[in-house]
Design a protein around this motif. Structure first.
Motif, PDB file in Angstrom:
ATOM      1  N   TYR A 102     -74.327 -65.464  26.290  1.00  0.00           N
ATOM      2  CA  TYR A 102     -73.967 -64.798  25.044  1.00  0.00           C
ATOM      3  C   TYR A 102     -74.448 -63.340  25.058  1.00  0.00           C
ATOM      4  CZ  TYR A 102     -73.959 -63.888  19.990  1.00  0.00           C
ATOM      5  OH  TYR A 102     -73.759 -63.357  18.739  1.00  0.00           O
ATOM      6  N   HIS A 105     -70.411 -74.561  27.892  1.00  0.00           N
ATOM      7  CA  HIS A 105     -70.157 -73.910  26.603  1.00  0.00           C
ATOM      8  C   HIS A 105     -69.707 -74.966  25.604  1.00  0.00           C
ATOM      9  CE1 HIS A 105     -70.379 -69.768  28.168  1.00  0.00           C
ATOM     10  NE2 HIS A 105     -69.809 -70.280  29.260  1.00  0.00           N
ATOM     11  N   ASP A 161     -74.033 -70.536  22.432  1.00  0.00           N
ATOM     12  CA  ASP A 161     -74.325 -69.111  22.233  1.00  0.00           C
ATOM     13  C   ASP A 161     -75.648 -68.904  21.501  1.00  0.00           C
ATOM     14  OD1 ASP A 161     -72.159 -68.176  23.563  1.00  0.00           O
ATOM     15  OD2 ASP A 161     -71.015 -67.601  21.792  1.00  0.00           O
ATOM     16  N   GLY A 205     -69.908 -65.250  26.542  1.00  0.00           N
ATOM     17  CA  GLY A 205     -70.285 -66.384  25.708  1.00  0.00           C
ATOM     18  C   GLY A 205     -69.117 -67.271  25.344  1.00  0.00           C
TER      19      GLY A 205
END
Length: 584
Positions: free
Chosen positions: A489, A577, A286, A480
């Motif tokens: 994000y 992520h 993020d 995000g």
């Protein structure tokens, strides 16, 4: 009918230990007790562990072996009685093998003795206590069941221990017996407990140098005159240790000095270092790399005041905040007042925001609940894309209610959590616009077999007639690592005419996830589906992402690595992520 007083008898399920004492003939060149006639493993084991060890040699005299056989027979009889066999026939003899003689027992256990009646007499003052009543109900011998002395001992000793832990320090049994009728193979159990009076906490003497004596006693959380219980003793230790004022806490009741039903308690608390420093670093997809530092003054004065300052830096956000905390004198263990200030710069998605705020708040923390009320003044300067920056001020009041019922803050597997907040401002009171903002989050973890299922739901709304004046920090964005994976994000948001994401008046998001362990209890595979959006039009479409990931139970918390695919039909590529900590 004969009385049978309670006698302890060691009962272990250890076949190896039993075999060492009861070995077949010829197994060793030394005498061994030969045991025949029993077939049940638990009886063989208990008899084998109860009889004396053979300490003589093959050259021992007949009289010495006979003395051992008699002692072994008595021990075997007691071992069988512990399992309810009171009519056992035990024949002792000496077996000859090769050039050695072995002591031997042949056992006919006979019929088992069953429980004919159970009488448990408790005073009303303790019988009404739920923990005592449930313990008796769960451990009460059943009429008609085989007599089990170990179960009787556990009931008798456990009952007395629980009552004494509840403050009935003088509790004693006026009657505790098992009466056995060998002719009828029946046993009558009787327990009568005289609880006496319940003790209270007397003078609490806390030896410490950090706080005013009266404040330290309030921090202990147990007042003089409160019921004397082991749980309250533990609470004193936990309460004082949890304040961070003290490095170690020792709590010792002085039972020898108790009088008039008061028990004085002595506490020794060693102070923690006054100041602590912390440096930290991390990475999340993020915000990229981030570093932080904090300094904490655990105690400023003897009134328990504290001060702390923190900073956090990343490519997207830079933040500096400080707070000064004052325990509320009426309940310093659970309530405090905070005076705080912060300054933040945020640069993401062509939005640059600089804000400064200062305010005061009241916080109450009890068990897993957190309640707070606050008022602050916020100065916000935001530039959206190429538009000129605008500055606005708001006098905000609000409140928050939170609950954390997770079983482990680092790697939760069970429990629920929720958090709701409400805040607002009025234009006549030093504010650029009228608004009311509400936000709520709820989530939980639920284990099912080896699977762990998690769910999260989040919603928010802003009510205002002048949304353009609302600060960016109060608007809603999503997308995000911790919201809708598969998207950048804060990328899910309404856009202005130039395409700049401006934040929404509404927020709706949710997630479902399943985890399964693949390497011990430290590594998990996960599958998930996220959906949500931030929008101005209540009929806006929700964006959905789905994917798979890996979870690692690290020493500092859950490490999450996910690959998520957006499912909006745009043909976007999967996104990676990476994050630390639970999803909520």
């Amino acid at each position: 009918m004969a009385d049978w007083p309670a006698r302890g008898c060691l009962i272990r399920r250890s076949l190896l230990a039993g075999w060492l004492l009861v070995a077949p003939a010829g197994a060793h060149a030394a005498p061994n007790l030969q045991l025949t006639g029993l077939e049940e493993v638990d009886l063989i084991t208990n008899v084998g562990l109860s009889v004396p060890r053979v300490t003589f040699s093959c050259n021992a005299s007949t009289a010495q072996i006979r003395r051992y056989v008699d002692a072994a027979a008595r021990a075997a009889e007691e071992a069988l009685q512990a399992h309810g066999y009171f009519n056992a026939r035990i024949e002792g003899r000496i077996d000859v093998r090769d050039d050695c003689r072995d002591p031997a027992l042949h056992v006919e256990k006979g019929p088992v003795t069953t429980v004919r009646s159970v009488e448990i007499d408790l005073a009303d003052s303790i019988e009404s206590i739920e923990s005592v009543r449930s313990f008796v109900e769960e451990n009460r011998p059943e009429v008609g069941a085989p007599l089990d002395q170990a179960a009787y001992d556990a009931l008798r000793d456990g009952l007395l221990t629980r009552v004494q832990r509840l403050g009935y320090l003088d509790a004693r049994f006026s009657r505790h017996e098992i009466r056995v009728d060998p002719a009828e193979q029946a046993a009558d159990i009787a327990l009568a407990l005289d609880a006496g009076s319940r003790y209270r906490f007397g003078e609490l003497d806390i030896e410490q140098t950090v706080l005013n004596p009266e404040l330290a006693r309030k921090m202990a959380g147990v007042e003089r005159g409160a019921p004397y219980t082991s749980r309250n003793l533990l609470s004193i230790n936990q309460n004082l240790s949890g304040t961070e004022y003290f490095d170690s806490v020792s709590v010792r009741p002085d039972l020898d000095r108790r009088e008039d039903l008061d028990v004085p308690v002595d506490v020794v608390a060693r102070r923690s270092p006054r100041t602590s420093w912390e440096l930290r670093g991390g990475y999340a997809t993020d915000v990229g790399p981030r570093v932080g530092a904090s300094v904490k003054r655990r105690y400023v004065n003897k009134r328990g005041h504290r001060w702390a300052a923190r900073t956090q830096l990343s490519a997207i956000e830079q933040r500096l905040d400080t707070s000064y905390s004052i325990p509320r004198s009426a309940d310093p263990l659970r309530e405090r007042y905070d005076i705080y200030a912060r300054i933040t710069r945020h640069d993401n998605n062509s939005i640059v925001t600089t804000e400064a705020a200062s305010g005061v708040q009241w916080v109450r923390e009890t068990d897993r609940w957190t309640r707070s009320l606050f008022t602050e003044y916020l100065l916000d300067r935001t530039r959206y894309g190429d538009n000129p920056a605008e500055s606005n001020g708001f006098a905000i009041v609000g409140g928050r209610l939170g609950y954390d019922g997770l079983d482990d803050p680092l790697f939760p597997t069970r429990g629920v959590v929720f958090d709701v907040s409400l805040q607002g401002a009025a234009e006549p009171v030093l504010s650029a616009a009228n608004f009311v903002r509400a936000r709520g989050l709820a989530g939980g973890y639920y284990p099912l077999g080896r699977w762990i299922f998690a769910g999260r739901a989040e919603a928010g709304m802003i009510s205002t007639d002048d949304f353009d004046s609302i600060p960016r920090t109060l608007r809603f964005f999503t997308g995000g690592d911790r919201s809708v994976r598969g998207y950048d994000y804060e990328s899910l948001s309404p856009r202005d005419e130039e395409g700049t994401r401006t934040g929404g008046k509404y927020l709706l998001a949710g997630s479902l996830e399943a985890m399964y362990p693949v390497v011990g209890d430290d590594w998990y595979l996960a599958g998930f589906v996220d959906t949500g959006n931030a929008y101005t039009d209540p009929e806006a479409d929700l964006k959905t992402g789905a994917g798979v990931g890996v979870r690692w139970r690290s020493p500092v918390g859950m490490v999450r690595l996910d690959v998520a695919q957006p499912l909006d039909g745009s043909g976007g590529l999967p996104r990676l992520h990476l994050g630390l900590g639970a999803a909520f």
